[in-house]
Design a protein around this motif. Structure first.
Motif: not given
Length: 157
Positions: A118-131
């Motif tokens: 459950k580690k997602i990249s900050v560059d993934s669509p979800i990661g970018k959206g949550l930042l």
């Protein structure tokens, strides 16, 4: 110019361990294979020699790239980060407003992403959206199926 990447201590240690293995274990093995193949005689028709030389070239290229990545790596200092916002290394509990499913992800650098953990990249669509989002914010995430809305339920470190 190389890209700067941000790592946790654990992630950077993994890279350094991988480099150490390549330089101290894999490189000597390949040198030994080349030496053995050379001892077998005519190099112009020696497939083992050609294969070992090719493996050596590939390994040296991987070592060079890894050294470049490590030289441009930066450790993330969590003490300086705002814990009220979803940032790298944040544990973010989100709720899909479409189906009410809840999940907690840890936002990490791209090379440390692991969906099983459950580690997602900050560059993934979800990661970018949550930042940068805060508690209670709604994140609109662009996916191939359209926009999905996620509500931020909890942010922890």
């Amino acid at each position: 110019m190389s890209k700067i990447n941000y790592y946790t201590e654990e992630g950077l240690k993994k890279l350094k361990d991988q480099l150490y293995d390549m330089e101290t274990v894999q490189r000597p093995k390949i040198s030994e294979q080349i030496s053995e193949a050379r001892d077998k005689g005519d190099l112009s028709e020696n497939a083992e020699y050609d294969a070992a030389k090719e493996a050596q070239g590939l390994l040296e290229m991987r070592i060079s790239k890894l050294k470049d990545v490590i030289s441009n790596a930066r450790l993330i200092d969590e003490s300086e980060m705002d814990s009220s916002k979803a940032l790298i290394l944040s544990n973010v509990k989100i709720k899909n407003l479409g189906n009410n499913a809840e999940v907690t992800y840890t936002l990490v650098a791209e090379n440390e992403a692991n969906l099983k953990e459950k580690k997602i990249s900050v560059d993934s669509p979800i990661g970018k959206g949550l930042l940068g989002k805060s508690l209670g914010d709604i994140a609109d995430i662009e996916t191939p199926r359209g926009i999905i809305q996620f509500e931020i339920l909890e942010i922890t470190r």
